[in-house]
Design an enzyme around this catalytic site. Structure first.
Site, PDB file in Angstrom:
ATOM      1  N   HIS A  97     129.336  11.326  -1.275  1.00  0.00           N
ATOM      2  CA  HIS A  97     129.351  10.918  -2.683  1.00  0.00           C
ATOM      3  C   HIS A  97     130.310  11.772  -3.503  1.00  0.00           C
ATOM      4  O   HIS A  97     129.898  12.583  -4.324  1.00  0.00           O
ATOM      5  CB  HIS A  97     127.937  11.010  -3.265  1.00  0.00           C
ATOM      6  CG  HIS A  97     127.061   9.883  -2.813  1.00  0.00           C
ATOM      7  ND1 HIS A  97     125.697   9.995  -2.687  1.00  0.00           N
ATOM      8  CD2 HIS A  97     127.362   8.618  -2.434  1.00  0.00           C
ATOM      9  CE1 HIS A  97     125.203   8.840  -2.269  1.00  0.00           C
ATOM     10  NE2 HIS A  97     126.194   7.991  -2.102  1.00  0.00           N
ATOM     11  N   GLU A 188     121.000   7.308   2.512  1.00  0.00           N
ATOM     12  CA  GLU A 188     120.303   8.098   3.536  1.00  0.00           C
ATOM     13  C   GLU A 188     118.849   7.649   3.669  1.00  0.00           C
ATOM     14  O   GLU A 188     118.330   7.505   4.788  1.00  0.00           O
ATOM     15  CB  GLU A 188     120.356   9.588   3.177  1.00  0.00           C
ATOM     16  CG  GLU A 188     119.655  10.450   4.216  1.00  0.00           C
ATOM     17  CD  GLU A 188     119.416  11.879   3.736  1.00  0.00           C
ATOM     18  OE1 GLU A 188     120.330  12.473   3.140  1.00  0.00           O
ATOM     19  OE2 GLU A 188     118.305  12.386   3.972  1.00  0.00           O
ATOM     20  N   THR A 257     117.066  14.495   2.699  1.00  0.00           N
ATOM     21  CA  THR A 257     117.406  15.909   2.928  1.00  0.00           C
ATOM     22  C   THR A 257     117.824  16.660   1.674  1.00  0.00           C
ATOM     23  O   THR A 257     117.838  17.884   1.663  1.00  0.00           O
ATOM     24  CB  THR A 257     118.585  16.005   3.916  1.00  0.00           C
ATOM     25  OG1 THR A 257     119.626  15.171   3.438  1.00  0.00           O
ATOM     26  CG2 THR A 257     118.187  15.611   5.311  1.00  0.00           C
ATOM     27  N   SER A 388     129.035  17.892  -1.762  1.00  0.00           N
ATOM     28  CA  SER A 388     130.107  16.931  -1.503  1.00  0.00           C
ATOM     29  C   SER A 388     131.339  17.186  -2.368  1.00  0.00           C
ATOM     30  O   SER A 388     132.247  16.361  -2.406  1.00  0.00           O
ATOM     31  CB  SER A 388     129.577  15.507  -1.753  1.00  0.00           C
ATOM     32  OG  SER A 388     128.897  15.455  -2.985  1.00  0.00           O
TER      33      SER A 388
HETATM   34  S1  SF4 Z   1     124.092  19.430   5.575  1.00  0.00           S
HETATM   35 FE1  SF4 Z   1     125.224  18.311   3.979  1.00  0.00          FE
HETATM   36  S2  SF4 Z   1     125.551  16.262   4.851  1.00  0.00           S
HETATM   37 FE2  SF4 Z   1     123.928  17.259   6.062  1.00  0.00          FE
HETATM   38  S3  SF4 Z   1     122.051  16.567   5.101  1.00  0.00           S
HETATM   39 FE3  SF4 Z   1     122.610  18.521   4.153  1.00  0.00          FE
HETATM   40  S4  SF4 Z   1     123.770  17.958   2.297  1.00  0.00           S
HETATM   41 FE4  SF4 Z   1     123.695  16.136   3.643  1.00  0.00          FE
END
Ligand code: SF4
Length: 415
Positions: A97, A188, A257, A388
């Protein structure tokens, strides 16, 4: 230039392609660095995260920006472009994102599919098409259609997301309904939900977002009530055939997550208590299960912001895409303590008194005229960013802050 993948031949089934060869990655690394790195940010990090020129100080959070999952997803997408230089490359939704990263991919000729992907769109693809799965993963139904079309697949799904999938699959296998703390429409969470029904699709899930949602579910666990009202309230956030009278007997908590860890923990505590209140103290083991599935990178960025706020700056800038979940939570943390502005990029800092920023509550950009913030005699500006956000956007933001305070770009870069 196109590398050939000599050991692989196209079959009727989708092929997961490993594009991470040392030779390709060496070329990818240079390109990724040129697009997203910042020597200024690295220098400030090495100076305890702080830079002062005259009466202006910029203080960076200890951790911010690209996480390992995002770095890997970007590397793989760039590698796919190199390996499949002559092929059509399709990306499901957005790789992550952040508008800048997605813009770069568009410029490299990557085509964007909608997410969710309509079945007829996938049916138009074939073995010559390469499909990139984003860091959030994709729904099982979409993956099945892609496989049936025999497309080649470059899967960038983050390992932390796949850990959640393992949990919810396990819940389904052992007869537990997954209660997923997340946003039902987020890519997700949709990918996770699609796995929560298990291999035989007989399992169930319910997605809840707020503590108020959680309390509503807890009341129902203690004393089942108006089923129609329950289903209406959570419309679009539960599995086909979900019946709260039946499927809240044994529950397992999981989460997107990137949620606020403290909120997920509070939900776990409240749901466990509701199950104990209904079934007695020994029921917790039998009818309730949870695993902490907040990813480490999200946690580190939230902790780093809490640390930064121990010595609060005058204002906080949170840089990132407005649809980024983990970035949004950083904004929420900041807002509780000091003037906080969620900005997509440095251009949102219009002048010494005007900041265009995203209002989480109104879900729209708005202008704030803050005469007493950036224009005060001495100012300390805190800056953080979600997982991100690339460092080059942070660099431009730092430079813009100093420029608004009358300090030139050249002077900042020369420090
Ligand atoms: S490490 Fe980065 S890409 Fe993986 S779940 Fe966590 S925030 Fe998302």
């Amino acid at each position: 230039m196109t590398e050939t993948i000599s050991s692989q031949t196209v079959t009727a089934k989708a092929r997961r392609v490993n594009v991470r060869t040392p030779e390709v990655m060496a070329r990818v690394q240079a390109q990724v660095e040129s697009h997203y790195q910042s020597s200024l940010v690295e220098r400030i990090r090495q100076s305890a995260g702080e830079m002062t020129i005259g009466s202006t100080t910029v203080r960076l959070a200890r951790q911010f920006g690209f996480c390992y999952g995002v770095e890997r997803a970007i590397d793989l997408a760039y590698a796919a472009r190199k390996v499949f230089a002559d092929k059509k490359l399709w990306l499901i939704g957005e790789i992550i994102h952040n508008p800048e990263v997605n813009r770069q991919l568009r410029e490299m000729g990557v085509e964007f599919l909608p997410n969710p992907v309509p079945e007829e769109t996938v049916r138009a693809l074939g073995p010559d098409d390469v499909v990139i799965v984003p860091a959030f993963g994709a729904e099982t139904r979409t993956m099945k259609h892609i496989e049936e079309q025999g497309c080649q697949v470059v899967d960038t799904t983050c390992g932390d997301v796949m850990s959640v999938w393992r949990r919810v699959r396990e819940y389904a296998k052992t007869g537990f309904t997954s209660i997923i703390h997340g946003k039902a429409a987020h890519e997700e969470t949709r990918a996770t939900s699609s796995r929560a029904t298990g291999a035989d699709e007989a399992g169930h899930y319910l997605v809840i977002l707020t503590l108020e949602d959680c309390d509503y579910v807890c009341s129902y666990i203690r004393t089942p009530g108006d089923k129609a009202a329950f289903l209406k309230k959570f419309g679009g956030a539960y599995s086909v055939g979900f019946d709260p009278d039946v499927h809240l007997r044994r529950v397992g908590v999981a989460n997107q997550t990137t949620m606020l860890k403290s909120e997920t923990e509070e939900m776990q505590r409240r749901i466990a208590q509701a199950v104990i209140d209904r079934d007695g103290p020994s029921a917790e083991v039998k009818n309730f299960v949870f695993f902490d599935t907040i990813c480490g990178a999200t946690q580190e960025r939230q902790d780093a912001l809490f640390d930064l706020l121990k010595q609060p700056p005058d204002l906080l800038l949170v840089v990132g895409g407005y649809n980024s979940s983990n970035t949004t939570h950083l904004v929420e943390i900041g807002e509780q303590q000091l003037p906080t502005f969620f900005i997509r990029d440095h251009e949102r800092l219009k002048s010494i008194t005007e900041i265009i920023h995203y209002d989480l509550h109104a879900r729209a950009e708005k202008a704030t005229y803050a005469e007493k913030l950036l224009s005060r005699d001495q100012v300390v500006v805190g800056i953080t960013a979600g997982a991100s956000c690339p460092n080059n956007l942070i660099e431009e933001t730092i430079i813009r802050v100093f420029e608004l305070r009358g300090i030139s770009r050249e002077r900042v870069l020369a420090v």
